[in-house]
Design an enzyme around this catalytic site. Structure first.
Site, short mmCIF file in Angstrom:
data_model
loop_
_atom_site.label_atom_id
_atom_site.label_comp_id
_atom_site.label_asym_id
_atom_site.label_seq_id
_atom_site.Cartn_x
_atom_site.Cartn_y
_atom_site.Cartn_z
N ARG A 706 0.86 -1.21 -0.01
CA ARG A 706 -0.03 0.11 -0.04
C ARG A 706 1.00 1.15 -0.07
NH1 ARG A 706 -4.61 2.69 -1.17
NH2 ARG A 706 -4.97 4.45 0.15
N ARG A 755 -1.32 16.08 -0.65
CA ARG A 755 -1.08 15.36 -1.85
C ARG A 755 0.05 16.08 -2.68
NH1 ARG A 755 -4.87 12.43 -4.87
NH2 ARG A 755 -6.61 11.81 -3.57
N ASP A 787 -3.20 16.50 -8.37
CA ASP A 787 -2.49 15.60 -7.59
C ASP A 787 -0.99 15.83 -7.96
OD1 ASP A 787 -1.73 13.34 -5.89
OD2 ASP A 787 -2.93 11.96 -6.94
N ARG A 789 1.34 14.49 -6.01
CA ARG A 789 2.59 13.53 -5.46
C ARG A 789 3.31 12.91 -6.56
NH1 ARG A 789 -2.15 9.95 -2.53
NH2 ARG A 789 -3.04 10.65 -4.50
#
Length: 873
Positions: A706, A755, A787, A789
């Protein structure tokens, strides 16, 4: 359903278990009718043929009131047994509870057959009733849990069919043995059948679904395999097992359970029971009390239609009209009851519940009038036809439908209590008929009593027509009762309802004094770790279902979607320190702190299991001592007081240079050596998954991963804007279970607040969201990417943990772009399968997890604008 296509797939053992269990309902019907045929002999109405025994009287003189008391004692015992059986079946299991009922089935007939007086016979009837009442509660549950899912309705009808078979057996024995003291043989026959059932249950098995709910998944799979056959595919059936007697759970729900920890394994059952409403709460509930009253009225209609007047007293009732043929007519009635019940079983699904009930009541009302006329005027043919039509009409609707309605008129949280209310009403009504019918029949000269039954049928026809809704084809309780949903304009997205519960219903209920717990299904839960608060540390003793998460195979090389922007080269990462996080169950948990060459943040890797190790952590550093290595976590196995080596000695042993003192080494050092051999490819890692498991080995051998970006509000202040904390808990829950993830897993926890736009900017975005913008729009308005990231750090950390290469991983994500981004510029990490992260609120109908207006808007934005993939399929 064509029986020819599936009957050959049934195993002989399943049929044996089914037959053995349904001997209980057979005895229910047997004891219900056992006094019918020999009534005149027992009450000294017929001349004796066999001489009286020296110890037992040949007959016992009883008036209508006394005879009614003997018959009604059976119903009192049934009421007690029925109300006691539910808790016993939940606590001790279905099979053990059925074994308990056989004790009453054996003892009751002993008292009945050897009764020297009225009191002893009544007591025996009471004991037999306890077993019968418990049996008709437990056996339908047991059958529904062992029957093939596609044929559950068909086999569920066996309860009623076997009840009618029991009535037929009692009538048949009474027809041949209603003279002298042979009536005692009729009463004793029930005990013989009870002994047969007890012996048969010793070779039977417990419900596999019940065992799974109690945490014994290995035994559950073994029993289900035995029932279905070795060639049967049982995985789909097991995956269909959701939360019991309450809300439906989707197949996506991957929870964790330790099959060996009994203390915690029953947590789901306890949790389900805590959410269920009690009888008093249902009766005070503003919506369910109406449904409960409707169920009670239908149950009363079933008994006040007069069916048991024929089953229990039909022979003596018709004796004056049909003379010696009355017993023969009752035999025909019992046989027809079996045929009609079996043939009419599908009609409730074809015509509808309400139509079957109304037609049944109409037929019984007309039959009652004809029967009254036939008995009063002594017309044998009319009386016989009326009785046959009477029983056939009952089998059309009033026989099976009331028990179906009790679970369809209310929500899942009220089903158990409503069934108890229905059961109590049924037995009480049966008692009234059993006790007072002989009295009324004698007072009204037989036939006139059926005018009362005809009037009652007309009354209940009107009530059901006006007040009882149709449930067939209705998907929700709101559709059944024709009211609008409590949440206005429910929004559907990918099959999920996104609207949160409103508080209008709650405020209205509280103003009317409704108990607080009766409204739990309408109230948002606490935001403090709403998804998962473990009893100690994440492990597989937490409430769960023992099945692996559903994985979707992926291959980014054949994807048509544009590739995300990837870093041309991966960052350089180094694990600075590792420490063991103590757990009580499940995989060992290790916390890794990483530094890198692109930012100054300390990123984390939360690793579950001992199969995943950091290469940079294990690398030797100049000038460090063994204590330095152990202090920063570069050791194999467990630390313990007095340990002096980290990995050097173990490396020598793994390469074959065993020390002479190895045999005397501590067990921990031996474990270290074995682990190091495995980690260097000198031994094959053993799977901790059960040997009984039929899960896909290729699926389980891939570690779970994850990628989680820090969410300050979601994990620290329990905000309902997002489900970040819930997803982190879910990932930890899955990876901690050796049964679901033998190779363990890793949560890459990146310090990318907001983010990637920073916490301060993210708080501005929250204000913009309160002004009506979604997450995507708010970030754009602040001149940031939707986003921002980057997953290059995650890829590098996975490679350092040995999770790169062609073997692949299972990635917990809903974001298709993340799959390719995590793989890196050169597919340094290969994602073989994607595991969906479905919100708990969606999977449980809002009963668990975080839900609210903001979080549902956040989730819908993820799907609609960030193109996240969520599905129940």
């Amino acid at each position: 359903m064509d029986p020819r296509t599936w009957f050959r797939d049934l195993t002989a053992y399943f049929l044996y278990v089914l037959f053995t269990a349904t001997l209980g309902p057979l005895l229910f019907g047997f004891h219900l009718a056992e006094l019918n045929a020999p009534e005149d002999v027992i009450r000294c109405k017929k001349t004796a043929i066999v001489a009286a025994s020296a110890n037992l009287p040949q007959c016992m003189e009883m008036g209508p009131t006394q005879w009614g008391a003997v018959g009604s004692m059976y119903t009192l015992g049934g009421l007690f047994g029925a109300l006691s059986a539910g808790p016993l079946a939940g606590r001790y299991g279905r099979r053990r509870t059925m074994l308990y009922t056989t004790i009453f089935f054996v003892l009751g007939p002993i008292f009945e057959a050897l009764s020297p007086n009225l009191g002893t016979m009544a007591f025996g009837r009471l004991i037999s009733g306890v077993g019968a009442g418990a049996s008709v509660v437990v056996v339908p549950i047991f059958i529904s849990e062992i029957a093939p899912p596609a044929e559950r309705g068909f086999f569920g009808a066996f309860t009623q069919v076997m009840c009618n078979v029991g009535i037929l057996i009692a009538q048949l024995l009474g027809y041949f043995l209603s003279h002298g003291q042979y009536w005692r043989i009729v009463l004793a026959a029930g005990g013989i059948i009870g002994v047969s059932q007890s012996l048969g249950l010793l070779l039977s098995v417990e419900s596999p679904k019940y065992l799974a709910e109690q945490g014994d998944m290995v035994q559950a799979r073994r029993i289900l395999r035995r029932i279905r056959g070795e060639k049967s595919d049982i995985d789909e059936e097991i995956n269909g097992w959701g939360l019991e007697g309450s809300t439906e759970v989707t197949d996506e729900e991957p929870l964790l359970r330790n099959e060996g920890v009994d203390a915690n394994a029953s947590a789901p059952t306890r949790q389900s029971k805590e959410a269920a409403l009690s009888i008093m709460e249902v009766l005070r509930h503003p919506e369910y009390k109406k449904a409960a009253f409707a169920v009670v009225m239908v149950m009363i209609a079933q008994q006040f239609s007069g069916i048991n007047s024929i089953v229990m007293y039909g022979v003596s009732l018709l004796a004056n009209v049909l003379k010696s043929n009355s017993a023969l007519l009752n035999l025909a009635v019992s046989a027809i009851n079996i045929v009609v019940t079996a043939s009419c079983a599908p009609l409730a699904d074809k015509l509808g519940r309400k139509i079957c009930l109304l037609n049944s009541l109409a037929g019984m009302g007309i039959s009652s009038l004809l029967l009254a006329v036939g008995i009063m005027n002594k017309i044998p043919i009319l009386s016989a036809v009326a009785v046959l039509l009477f029983v056939s009409s009952f089998a059309l609707g009033l026989g099976p439908v009331p028990f179906i309605l009790s679970s369809e008129l209310v929500g899942p949280d009220a089903v158990g209590a409503t069934q108890s209310i229905a059961l109590g009403a049924n037995w009480i009504a049966t008692f009234v008929v059993a006790q007072f019918f002989p009295i009324l029949s004698a007072a009204l000269d037989g036939g006139r009593v059926y005018f009362i039954f005809a009037a009652l049928s007309a009354f209940f026809f009107g009530y059901i027509f006006i007040y009882v809704p149709e449930t067939h084809g209705r998907k929700t309780i709101d559709e059944v009762w024709g009211r609008e949903r409590r949440a206005s304009s429910p929004r559907q997205l990918n099959g999920f309802t996104l609207n949160p519960p409103t508080y209008q219903h709650e405020q209205h209920a509280l103003q009317n004094g409704v108990a607080t717990r009766a409204l739990d299904h309408d109230r948002l839960p606490s935001m403090i770790s709403p998804a998962f608060t473990p009893p100690a540390t994440p492990g597989f003793s937490t409430p769960s279902h023992p099945r692996p998460p559903r994985s979707i195979p992926v291959d980014s090389t054949v994807s048509d979607s544009p590739a995300p922007n990837l870093l041309p080269t991966l960052p350089i990462v180094e694990c600075e320190v590792r420490a063991r996080i103590p757990t009580t169950t499940g995989h060992e948990m290790w916390l890794h702190v990483y530094r890198n060459n692109v930012d100054t943040k300390e990123h984390l890797a939360i690793v579950f299991g001992t199969n995943i190790r950091s290469r940079s952590l294990d690398a030797e550093r100049p000038g460090e001592t063994e204590l330095d290595r152990m202090t920063r976590g570069a050791y194999v196995g467990r630390l313990y007081p007095g340990r002096t080596s980290s990995r050097v000695e173990q490396l020598k042993r793994a390469e074959g240079m065993k020390s002479k003192g190895l045999s005397s080494a501590s067990s921990s050092e031996k474990a270290d050596s074995v682990y190091l051999e495995r980690s260097n490819g000198l031994a094959t890692p053993s799977s901790t998954a059960s040997s009984e498991s039929d899960f896909n080995a290729n699926n389980l051998e891939l570690p779970l991963v994850r990628i989680h970006s820090e969410c300050y509000t979601g994990e620290t202040v329990w905000s309902a804007r997002c489900d970040c904390g819930e997803q982190l808990d879910e990932a930890a829950r899955l990876m901690a279970d050796p049964h679901l993830s033998p190779m363990g897993g890793a949560v890459i926890y990146l310090r990318q607040e907001g983010r990637g736009i920073g916490l301060g900017e993210k708080l501005k975005a929250y204000n913009l969201q309160d002004l009506g913008n979604d997450t995507y729009e708010a970030n754009i308005m602040l001149r940031h990417p939707a986003d921002a990231r980057s997953y290059g750090l995650a890829t590098a950390m996975l490679m350092d943990l040995g999770l790169g290469g062609e073997d692949g991983i299972r990635l917990l994500t809903n974001n298709p772009d993340k799959v390719r981004a995590v793989e890196g510029p050169g597919r340094e990490v290969v994602v073989r399968e994607r595991v969906a992260m479905v919100p708990l609120a969606w999977k449980t109908g809002g009963k668990e997890g975080v839900h609210g207006v903001e979080v549902e808007k956040y989730l819908s934005t993820k799907i609609e604008k960030f193109k996240h993939m969520l599905s129940q399929k």
